[in-house]
Every structure is written in C-alpha cells, then in structure tokens.
Motif scaffolding. Sequence first.
Motif, mmCIF file in Angstrom:
data_model
loop_
_atom_site.group_PDB
_atom_site.id
_atom_site.type_symbol
_atom_site.label_atom_id
_atom_site.label_comp_id
_atom_site.label_asym_id
_atom_site.label_seq_id
_atom_site.Cartn_x
_atom_site.Cartn_y
_atom_site.Cartn_z
ATOM 1 N N VAL A 145 0.838 -1.201 0.000
ATOM 2 C CA VAL A 145 0.000 0.000 0.000
ATOM 3 C C VAL A 145 0.871 1.250 0.000
ATOM 4 C CG1 VAL A 145 -1.689 1.324 1.323
ATOM 5 C CG2 VAL A 145 -1.935 -1.157 1.115
ATOM 6 N N ALA A 146 1.940 1.241 0.821
ATOM 7 C CA ALA A 146 2.812 2.413 0.920
ATOM 8 C C ALA A 146 3.541 2.691 -0.389
ATOM 9 C CB ALA A 146 3.820 2.212 2.050
ATOM 10 N N GLY A 147 3.887 1.646 -1.117
ATOM 11 C CA GLY A 147 4.686 1.825 -2.319
ATOM 12 C C GLY A 147 3.898 2.073 -3.582
ATOM 13 N N ARG A 148 2.585 2.015 -3.493
ATOM 14 C CA ARG A 148 1.779 2.199 -4.688
ATOM 15 C C ARG A 148 1.196 3.606 -4.737
ATOM 16 N NH1 ARG A 148 -3.075 -1.733 -6.915
ATOM 17 N NH2 ARG A 148 -3.580 -0.493 -8.782
ATOM 18 N N HIS A 149 1.160 4.168 -5.937
ATOM 19 C CA HIS A 149 0.578 5.496 -6.119
ATOM 20 C C HIS A 149 -0.916 5.348 -6.384
ATOM 21 C CE1 HIS A 149 -0.019 9.608 -7.260
ATOM 22 N NE2 HIS A 149 -0.437 9.261 -8.472
ATOM 23 N N TRP A 150 -1.720 6.062 -5.598
ATOM 24 C CA TRP A 150 -3.175 6.001 -5.710
ATOM 25 C C TRP A 150 -3.661 7.384 -6.148
ATOM 26 C CZ3 TRP A 150 -5.332 1.229 -4.272
ATOM 27 C CH2 TRP A 150 -4.455 0.369 -3.607
ATOM 28 N N PRO A 151 -4.033 7.573 -7.420
ATOM 29 C CA PRO A 151 -4.410 8.902 -7.926
ATOM 30 C C PRO A 151 -5.523 9.533 -7.096
ATOM 31 C CG PRO A 151 -4.219 7.329 -9.730
ATOM 32 C CD PRO A 151 -4.121 6.541 -8.460
ATOM 33 N N GLY A 152 -5.271 10.747 -6.632
ATOM 34 C CA GLY A 152 -6.272 11.488 -5.880
ATOM 35 C C GLY A 152 -6.386 11.116 -4.423
ATOM 36 N N ALA A 153 -5.822 9.981 -4.024
ATOM 37 C CA ALA A 153 -6.004 9.512 -2.655
ATOM 38 C C ALA A 153 -5.233 10.350 -1.645
ATOM 39 C CB ALA A 153 -5.584 8.045 -2.549
ATOM 40 N N ASP A 154 -4.102 10.941 -2.066
ATOM 41 C CA ASP A 154 -3.308 11.723 -1.114
ATOM 42 C C ASP A 154 -4.103 12.893 -0.540
ATOM 43 O OD1 ASP A 154 -1.252 10.042 -1.518
ATOM 44 O OD2 ASP A 154 -0.006 11.416 -2.692
ATOM 45 N N ARG A 155 -5.037 13.405 -1.295
ATOM 46 C CA ARG A 155 -5.857 14.498 -0.793
ATOM 47 C C ARG A 155 -7.061 14.001 0.001
ATOM 48 N NH1 ARG A 155 -6.782 19.479 -4.897
ATOM 49 N NH2 ARG A 155 -4.598 20.088 -5.220
ATOM 50 N N VAL A 156 -7.681 12.944 -0.486
ATOM 51 C CA VAL A 156 -8.974 12.529 0.059
ATOM 52 C C VAL A 156 -8.833 11.700 1.332
ATOM 53 C CG1 VAL A 156 -11.075 11.217 -0.403
ATOM 54 C CG2 VAL A 156 -10.067 12.635 -2.201
ATOM 55 N N LEU A 157 -8.014 10.641 1.287
ATOM 56 C CA LEU A 157 -8.021 9.674 2.383
ATOM 57 C C LEU A 157 -7.516 10.239 3.711
ATOM 58 C CD1 LEU A 157 -7.045 6.363 0.562
ATOM 59 C CD2 LEU A 157 -9.290 7.162 1.281
#
Length: 496
Positions: free
Chosen positions: A23-35
């Motif tokens: 989970v830490a090593g994967r880029h999740w588009p938009g998640a850095d703002r939302v989660l």
Amino acid sequence: MADQDLTWRGAVARGDRWLFDVVAGRHWPGADRVLPRLGRAANHGLLWGGAAAGIAVLGSAGARKAAVRGVASLALASATINTVGKWSVRRPRPVLDGVPAARQLGTQPRTTSFPSGHAASAFAFTAGVAMESPLWGAALAPVAASVAFSRVYTGVHYPSDVLAGAALGVAAGLVVRRLTRDAVEARIVPGDERAAVAPALPDGAGLTVVVNTGSGTAATTGLDVLLRERLPKAELVECEGPDLAAELASAAERAAVLGVCGGDGTINAAATAALRAGIPLAVFPGGTLNHFALDLGLAGIEDTCRAVADGHAVHIGVGRFTPGPGPDPEDTRAGYFLNNFSIGAYPELLGTRLRWAPRIGGGPAALLAAYRVLRAERPVRLKLAGKPRSVWLLFAGNGTYQGTGPAPRYRKSLGEGLLDIRLVHGGGRPGPRLLAAAFAGPLTRSPVHVATRLRSLRLSDIPAGTPLAYDGEYAQAPTALVLDDLPDALRVYRPR
C-alpha cells in the motif's frame, strides 16, 4: 506448541508488513488528498455523528431508528476498543519508513495499534444502520471501507488491525440488534385484560383484513403470504389514505371479524369501525412503532394469525372524546383513542410537521415543528372540570402509562378503564416547562406538572382553532368536549 505459536505469529506479522509496504509503495491517484482528510473527519466519531444527524433530518421514521441503532453500535464498539482491545494486545504502531510524507498525519496517534478504532467505529455505525435500513447501510458502506483503508494508507495501522477493528464493529452492531430485540420482547408481556368471547376462524373464513399500503414498514410485505398459508379464506383489501375509512366501514359491515394492518393511526380507524359495527378486531402489526400492538402483547403477524384461528381474544378499554373529529360541527358522534389524546404542544408539533413534511421532508419538518413549539408565546387557556387552567400540554392516556413526565412509554394493561391525565401548567416558556415535566415522576404534583387518573374529564372554553391529536392523528378541537374511558369496550384477538 510454542514453536507453532511463534511461527503463526511470525507469518501474520510478515504478511501484515508485506501488505503494508504494498500500500505504501503504490501510487493512488487522488487519494493523497482525500483519504487523510477522510480519516481525520472520522476522529472521535464526528463523521458518523454527522451522518446520523443527516439521516435523522432527511430520512423517514424508520431511517431515524436506523441512525439511533448506528450510534448505539458505534458507542459500544468504541467503549470495547478503548477499554479492552487497545490494552489487551498493546501492539506498537507501524514504522513509517516507505510511507510518503504527503500521506502521513500531522499528529501521530499515541495509543497502541491493535485493533483499529476508526475501522471499528466505521463498521459498527454502518452495520447498525444497515440492520435497520439496508438502503442507508449500502450508501454508507463505501465510506466506511474508505475510512478503514485510510488507516493503512496513512501508515497508522497494519492491515490486520483494520480487519480486526471492522470485525469488532460488525459484532457490536449484531450485539445492539440482539439487545434491542430482547428489549422489545421483554416489553411484549400480555397484561391482565379479561378474556373475551370471539369466533374461532381456523381457515380465516369471515375475516376481512384491510391493509393501509401507505403506512408502516416492510412488515406488511409478508402479510399476504402468511394469510394464504395460515388463514387462506380471509379476504385481503389494500387501500391508502382517503379511502381507508370507507374501506374499513365497508369491511366491518360484511365481515364477522375486522382485521387491520398498519400503524397506530390506521389501527385507530379500524377500532372505530369495529366498535360501531360491534365486531372483534384483529390487529396485524405493520407500522413503524406499533405502540398499541406492543402494549397489547402482540409480537407480530404470526401471533394474530394463531389467535384468530384459535378464537382467543381479550376485552380492552377504549378512550373516547365527544364530540369527535368529524368535519361537520353538527356531528355529535364520538372519536376514540387506543393510545392517547392531547391538546397543546404535541398537536402543534404534529400539525406543523404534517404541513411541512411534503415540502421539505420529514426530518427538517420535525426540526421546524420543534423550533416553533419551543418558541410559542402563549399556552392554551381553557376550563378543566369547570375550573380555568392554562396549560402547555394536556395528555390523556387510555390506561396508566409507565414512566415519568408528559411523554410516558408503555402500559402494563389495556383493561383498566381509566384515563391517565398529565398536565404541564402554563406560565414561563414552554421549553423549560416541558423539560422540567419530563423529569417529574408519575402521579405526582410539582410546580409544572400534575398527573392523576380519572374516569372522565370535561373540557370547555377551548379557544377556536386549537388543535388536538389522538393516536398520531391531527384535528381541530371543538369548543367543548368530554374525555372518558369505556371499560371492556372492544374485543381484540391475542394469543394465550
């Protein structure tokens, strides 16, 4: 055995760390703002408290019950996690190596890691709501899952912490459902009403059941199936709204037994038709609250089917107010109430809610009604038994209610033939008076609250336009009326 235990624990720890790193090593588009923001919103249950308030405002009566169930489940899960869960395992929080700084929380939690309190709260609230209202539960489920995942995404929990928290949350919802069911079952205790003679209809021949399709909950959906199975010769009539009274009167004319399925207002209309026709009443609970059915001792539709087939019934008392609520002022026929009658704050609240609910929804209408009632400037001035009185609320129960204050809870018997009269005196503002009366004990006297039991009570000099309420129905009061209770007036089916 110790080696196996170490191997098992080690395998879980390795799997946890591997998933955490994925989970830490994967880029999740938009998640850095939302989660991260979503996780912070769920701190201390604020997100779910807001959701409960929204459901209560926007939803139906059933949705409000679901919101209460969700809050109770969340409270149980939080108490369990914070008193037992966190201190029994004492697992350290994950090391944040590999978690991007943009995801990390500004203030790291200081409690132990196992289990996740956020996941427990999210799934407890969602499970509690879903068990009462599946549609609202389905709407909340993605939010709950996102909150749980955010705890791994921001690096404050291992995946197993979140899974354990979610499982505990669902368990809390199940426990609350069981406790609620037990509380309802404990209330369903038949009283000491006198046995009545009523026809036994083993196949349902002679029974006409009128179903109000516009009231109640999903309890009505299984009625036709159960009637075909248990009382196959019973007649089933479905109607709604303005057609209800006419259908009930017509059914009472041709039937040996009048059956009804709906809420308390529908049952009141059926009781009136049965009284005027002189026939027994069979109540198939199908409303949201079912106060009368619970006080009578009916657990559900199955109970009524069994009682009708066996011919088991009881006499109950019926409250009466004369003249009744008809639109013609020359009509002197009585109105009846199985639960309670009131003048003052509650009818004002009910009238405002009924008037505004079609425009803005039930929840906002209830809030508007409460606001308007609490800001009322004048109590109702009338005469009780010939003596001038000023009251914020006059409550008359059909039988003695248990519980304190002007809004009591339940009755142990429906066969007393007495009115439970409770008054909240006028003077001052209605809010403090009603609140103070809520803490006053039954059958006591206080500066704001009086309670007593009477056979009858005469009301006169009622101001024009004063509303009254009876069994949740709303009408305009006449200038004078008499309240009394009719002992053993109605025969109602109930199993032994």
